[in-house]
Design an enzyme around this catalytic site. Structure first.
Site, PDB file in Angstrom:
ATOM      1  N   CYS B  31       1.140  -1.543   0.496  1.00 24.33           N
ATOM      2  CA  CYS B  31      -0.220  -0.561   0.275  1.00 24.33           C
ATOM      3  C   CYS B  31       0.287   1.041   0.117  1.00 24.33           C
ATOM      4  O   CYS B  31       0.863   2.442  -0.486  1.00 24.33           O
ATOM      5  CB  CYS B  31      -0.818   0.149   0.988  1.00 24.33           C
ATOM      6  SG  CYS B  31      -2.182   1.344   1.153  1.00 24.33           S
ATOM      7  N   CYS B  36      -1.839   1.739  -3.092  1.00 29.67           N
ATOM      8  CA  CYS B  36      -2.520   2.636  -2.845  1.00 29.67           C
ATOM      9  C   CYS B  36      -1.680   4.340  -2.830  1.00 29.67           C
ATOM     10  O   CYS B  36      -2.599   5.418  -3.102  1.00 29.67           O
ATOM     11  CB  CYS B  36      -3.565   2.469  -1.414  1.00 29.67           C
ATOM     12  SG  CYS B  36      -3.605   1.232  -0.774  1.00 29.67           S
ATOM     13  N   LYS B  39      -0.661   5.539  -6.000  1.00 27.04           N
ATOM     14  CA  LYS B  39      -1.253   5.155  -7.323  1.00 27.04           C
ATOM     15  C   LYS B  39      -2.824   6.816  -6.855  1.00 27.04           C
ATOM     16  O   LYS B  39      -2.661   7.402  -7.905  1.00 27.04           O
ATOM     17  CB  LYS B  39      -2.750   4.071  -7.041  1.00 27.04           C
ATOM     18  CG  LYS B  39      -3.397   3.989  -7.606  1.00 27.04           C
ATOM     19  CD  LYS B  39      -4.199   4.435  -7.055  1.00 27.04           C
ATOM     20  CE  LYS B  39      -5.400   3.692  -6.115  1.00 27.04           C
ATOM     21  NZ  LYS B  39      -6.277   2.869  -5.995  1.00 27.04           N
ATOM     22  N   ARG B 138       1.538 -10.410 -11.200  1.00 24.08           N
ATOM     23  CA  ARG B 138       1.814 -11.922 -11.756  1.00 24.08           C
ATOM     24  C   ARG B 138       2.020 -11.586 -13.036  1.00 24.08           C
ATOM     25  O   ARG B 138       1.507 -10.158 -13.667  1.00 24.08           O
ATOM     26  CB  ARG B 138       0.468 -12.704 -12.044  1.00 24.08           C
ATOM     27  CG  ARG B 138       0.209 -14.311 -12.500  1.00 24.08           C
ATOM     28  CD  ARG B 138      -1.000 -14.616 -12.859  1.00 24.08           C
ATOM     29  NE  ARG B 138      -1.728 -15.015 -11.806  1.00 24.08           N
ATOM     30  CZ  ARG B 138      -3.419 -14.603 -11.795  1.00 24.08           C
ATOM     31  NH1 ARG B 138      -3.707 -14.392 -12.555  1.00 24.08           N
ATOM     32  NH2 ARG B 138      -3.455 -14.380 -10.150  1.00 24.08           N
ATOM     33  N   TYR B 172      -8.673  -3.507 -11.617  1.00 18.22           N
ATOM     34  CA  TYR B 172      -8.745  -1.957 -10.821  1.00 18.22           C
ATOM     35  C   TYR B 172      -6.787  -1.212 -10.532  1.00 18.22           C
ATOM     36  O   TYR B 172      -7.328   0.001 -11.397  1.00 18.22           O
ATOM     37  CB  TYR B 172      -9.206  -2.131  -9.512  1.00 18.22           C
ATOM     38  CG  TYR B 172      -8.264  -1.917  -8.742  1.00 18.22           C
ATOM     39  CD1 TYR B 172      -8.720  -3.479  -7.762  1.00 18.22           C
ATOM     40  CD2 TYR B 172      -6.882  -1.358  -7.976  1.00 18.22           C
ATOM     41  CE1 TYR B 172      -8.140  -3.675  -6.653  1.00 18.22           C
ATOM     42  CE2 TYR B 172      -6.484  -1.499  -6.869  1.00 18.22           C
ATOM     43  CZ  TYR B 172      -6.729  -2.913  -6.089  1.00 18.22           C
ATOM     44  OH  TYR B 172      -6.395  -3.424  -5.536  1.00 18.22           O
ATOM     45  N   ALA B 174      -5.078  -2.219 -13.561  1.00 20.87           N
ATOM     46  CA  ALA B 174      -5.089  -1.653 -14.698  1.00 20.87           C
ATOM     47  C   ALA B 174      -5.623  -0.850 -14.936  1.00 20.87           C
ATOM     48  O   ALA B 174      -4.947   0.638 -15.581  1.00 20.87           O
ATOM     49  CB  ALA B 174      -5.196  -2.915 -15.027  1.00 20.87           C
ATOM     50  N   GLU B 176      -6.598   2.013 -13.297  1.00 26.88           N
ATOM     51  CA  GLU B 176      -6.027   3.456 -12.860  1.00 26.88           C
ATOM     52  C   GLU B 176      -5.131   3.881 -13.164  1.00 26.88           C
ATOM     53  O   GLU B 176      -5.248   4.715 -13.513  1.00 26.88           O
ATOM     54  CB  GLU B 176      -6.156   2.909 -10.716  1.00 26.88           C
ATOM     55  CG  GLU B 176      -7.114   2.783 -10.140  1.00 26.88           C
ATOM     56  CD  GLU B 176      -7.281   1.974  -8.751  1.00 26.88           C
ATOM     57  OE1 GLU B 176      -5.975   1.853  -8.697  1.00 26.88           O
ATOM     58  OE2 GLU B 176      -8.108   2.641  -7.963  1.00 26.88           O
ATOM     59  N   LYS B 287      -3.314 -18.684  -1.420  1.00 22.89           N
ATOM     60  CA  LYS B 287      -3.849 -18.476  -0.547  1.00 22.89           C
ATOM     61  C   LYS B 287      -4.277 -18.994   0.663  1.00 22.89           C
ATOM     62  O   LYS B 287      -4.735 -20.538   0.359  1.00 22.89           O
ATOM     63  CB  LYS B 287      -5.662 -18.335  -0.626  1.00 22.89           C
ATOM     64  CG  LYS B 287      -5.106 -16.763  -2.209  1.00 22.89           C
ATOM     65  CD  LYS B 287      -6.036 -15.645  -1.813  1.00 22.89           C
ATOM     66  CE  LYS B 287      -5.536 -15.007  -2.601  1.00 22.89           C
ATOM     67  NZ  LYS B 287      -6.986 -13.635  -2.909  1.00 22.89           N
ATOM     68  N   HIS B 444     -27.007  20.765  -0.602  1.00 28.88           N
ATOM     69  CA  HIS B 444     -27.052  20.864  -1.926  1.00 28.88           C
ATOM     70  C   HIS B 444     -26.118  22.936  -1.858  1.00 28.88           C
ATOM     71  O   HIS B 444     -25.918  23.384  -0.989  1.00 28.88           O
ATOM     72  CB  HIS B 444     -28.548  21.722  -2.005  1.00 28.88           C
ATOM     73  CG  HIS B 444     -28.581  22.273  -3.313  1.00 28.88           C
ATOM     74  ND1 HIS B 444     -29.381  21.788  -4.898  1.00 28.88           N
ATOM     75  CD2 HIS B 444     -28.885  23.337  -3.345  1.00 28.88           C
ATOM     76  CE1 HIS B 444     -29.103  21.729  -5.276  1.00 28.88           C
ATOM     77  NE2 HIS B 444     -29.210  23.204  -4.957  1.00 28.88           N
ATOM     78  N   GLU B 449     -25.852  14.487  -2.591  1.00 30.75           N
ATOM     79  CA  GLU B 449     -27.208  14.647  -2.537  1.00 30.75           C
ATOM     80  C   GLU B 449     -27.873  13.952  -3.091  1.00 30.75           C
ATOM     81  O   GLU B 449     -29.248  13.715  -3.249  1.00 30.75           O
ATOM     82  CB  GLU B 449     -28.452  16.249  -2.672  1.00 30.75           C
ATOM     83  CG  GLU B 449     -27.884  16.912  -3.860  1.00 30.75           C
ATOM     84  CD  GLU B 449     -27.997  17.650  -4.585  1.00 30.75           C
ATOM     85  OE1 GLU B 449     -29.138  18.103  -3.351  1.00 30.75           O
ATOM     86  OE2 GLU B 449     -27.449  19.177  -4.739  1.00 30.75           O
TER      87      GLU B 449
END
Lengths: 122, 450
Positions: B31, B36, B39, B138, B172, B174, B176, B287, B444, B449
């Site tokens: 991250c 993250c 990114k 990968r 995501y 790719a 992003e 995993k 508003h 909203e």
């Protein structure tokens, strides 16, 4: 060769000295000015200095240690002073490795372990 | 750090195996270093580019030609990451957590071997172990992939502008990356094998794809690369990519400066000696299955984060799971990590925030007749003056009719989607119903909203 110490006062002198040693590891300790008796207006700096000095031998070969007095209390309190603006210093004492984001601020400088870590990190 | 709070003696072993191109990084995990954080910063860089364009319509005047410098951005981002790495080092030290920059692997019961980058080995024993080794990108497994392609591990510290880029993948990661690279002014093509954003609501995924296409990103669909060759060395160089259709024998070729592979991530569980201590892993995916207390089949070994089977691969989830686990072990805590209704956001050029079920998953779980979908397009006020698209932003909620029209899915496509979604996630956790949503008066003029 070991390491050497340079003592400077004020921002322009600091920058000049740091530039002169470009290429070697540079560590800098920023403290408040000292009066005629050698005492700083910054009590934390008084505590930190001996701690830092005791760890200097841990700096890598060829290092330069710049001991920099920033100015008097009024200068330091000014939010626009050059150290705050250009070096992004937020407090004194600050111990940093020049050119990297590695630094220790205020009470962090009292801890020998952290100081040692700063000097020996790569 | 949490365990050290309870006076336990704690050690952290963190080691980054360099990428095929030799890249490595500091303490903090994916991250902070290659995920993250960089990114979002680069996504922000791209958004600012767009904002500069919009600003003219709001009266700002500046000379033609706003250009972007890759090196300036990358240096700032890496500097920030460096300060985070350092901050973690200081924090661990202050909390008396021993840190070793060494590769850990089990060699026997309760025993781990740590090898540092100089090859020096040390053995450590402990009462309990927590595995949080995460994943790595990968590769394609085709000629030229490791030699010439880069992954997200390399992108955020690339010492030169990537230039004309081919992004392989439709995850995501790719999208992003393709998104912000295009936002910075680069020529970007995305090669997709089948669908976009597998696992996400497909209705939303397609809208994201459409938006990106309309804004200059080329998509090559239903093709996979079979070969990458170097035409010319350089920073960047020139690469030739040969690709084959997934639906026939058509072959196409293209020339790019950079090929970014983002086809998925594999868990780092194969080479840490889990077999030596009997920890079961899913052989196919790598995993680790755990019970709802993050415990593996070996009672003194726990696991958290992206390596867990059937759990979300998100930083805040891992952090929460870790903290609660330690509280349960050492402070009498009883809370378990709640993996349901975890909000998430995809930072594509048009941001997508979601919490709860996708439309497909809701239909599958509750039956089409039991769910009701409410949706709406909206035009952010900030986009009106610069005449930006007036029918792209979109929001939908999915409700369970059988359960008081409880909101079980929330999806929004628009600026600051992450910020919008966070609040709704809290409401959904409290059991928000459509009626309660309707009776909440909107702020508003904001997008939320809707």
């Amino acid at each position: 060769m070991g390491w050497e110490e340079k003592q400077v006062r004020g921002y322009p002198e600091f920058v000049q000295t740091a530039q002169r040693y470009h290429g070697r590891p540079i560590f800098a300790l920023f403290c408040g000015d000292k009066d005629a008796e050698g005492r700083s207006w910054c009590p934390d700096c008084v505590t930190a200095e001996p701690v830092v000095r005791k760890e200097l031998h841990n700096m890598p070969e060829e290092s330069v240690f710049i001991y920099c007095l920033v100015g008097d209390r009024a200068y330091w309190k000014d939010p626009n002073n050059e150290f705050r603006k250009n070096l992004k210093l937020t407090g004194v004492p600050t111990l940093l490795k020049y050119g990297t984001p590695q630094k220790l601020v205020e009470e962090e400088c009292f801890k020998a372990e952290l100081v040692r870590m700063l000097f020996t990190e790569d | 750090q949490e365990a050290a709070k309870y006076e336990k003696k704690v050690m952290v072993l963190d080691f980054v195996t360099p990428t095929p191109l030799g890249n490595s990084w500091g303490l903090g995990g994916t991250c902070v270093n290659v995920g993250c954080i960089p990114k979002k910063l680069m996504h922000q860089a791209a958004l600012l580019g767009q904002a500069l364009q919009d600003s003219r319509k709001f009266g700002w005047q500046f000379a033609e030609g706003v250009k972007h410098d890759w090196m300036t951005m990358t240096e700032s981002v890496q500097n920030y990451i460096g300060s985070l790495n350092w901050g973690y080092r200081v924090a661990l030290r202050e909390k008396k957590v021993t840190y070793e920059n060494a590769y850990g692997e089990f060699v026997g019961p309760h025993t781990i071997k740590a090898t540092n980058k100089r090859g020096v080995e040390k053995l450590y024993t402990a009462e309990r172990f927590l595995i949080a080794t995460g994943e790595r990108p990968r590769y394609l497994g085709i000629p030229g992939d490791k030699e010439y392609c880069i992954s997200s591990d390399d992108l955020f510290s690339l010492p030169y502008c990537p230039g004309k880029t081919l992004v392989v993948g439709a995850s995501y990661v790719a999208l992003e990356c393709a998104g912000f690279l295009a936002g910075l002014g680069l020529d970007v093509t995305v090669m997709v094998r089948s669908i976009l954003l597998r696992g996400f609501d497909q209705d939303m995924a397609n809208k994201i794809g459409e938006y990106m296409e309309e804004h200059g990103i080329r998509f090559i669909r239903e093709f996979v690369p079979i070969k990458v060759e170097q035409i010319e060395e350089g920073t960047p160089g020139r690469l030739k990519v040969t690709a084959k259709s997934t639906k026939g024998n058509e072959i196409i070729e293209g020339e790019y400066n950079t090929v970014l592979v983002a086809i998925g991530r594999d868990a780092c569980t194969r080479k840490i000696g889990l077999d030596k201590v009997g920890v079961k892993i899913n052989e196919k995916t790598g995993k680790i299955p755990v019970n709802d207390e993050e415990q593996t089949n070996v009672p003194y070994i726990y696991a958290i984060g992206d390596i867990l089977q059937d759990k979300l691969e998100l930083t805040p989830v891992a952090i929460q799971a870790g903290r609660l686990l330690v509280k349960r072990l050492y402070a009498g805590g009883t809370s378990k990590c709640d993996y349901v209704n975890v909000p998430t956001t995809v930072f594509t050029p048009l941001e997508y925030g979601a919490c709860g079920y996708s439309e497909e998953a809701a239909v599958e779980k509750f039956g089409e007749e039991n769910i009701e979908v409410y949706h709406s397009h909206f035009w952010p006020l900030e986009w009106t003056v610069p005449s930006r698209d007036n029918n792209k932003c979109y929001a939908k909620i999915i409700c369970n009719i059988r359960d008081n029209e409880r909101v079980i899915g929330f999806h929004v496509l628009g600026p600051s989607a992450g910020e919008v979604t966070q609040g709704f996630a809290a409401a959904i956790k409290c059991g928000l119903t459509k009626e309660q949503l309707d009776s909440t008066i909107g702020i508003h003029p904001v997008c939320a909203e809707v």
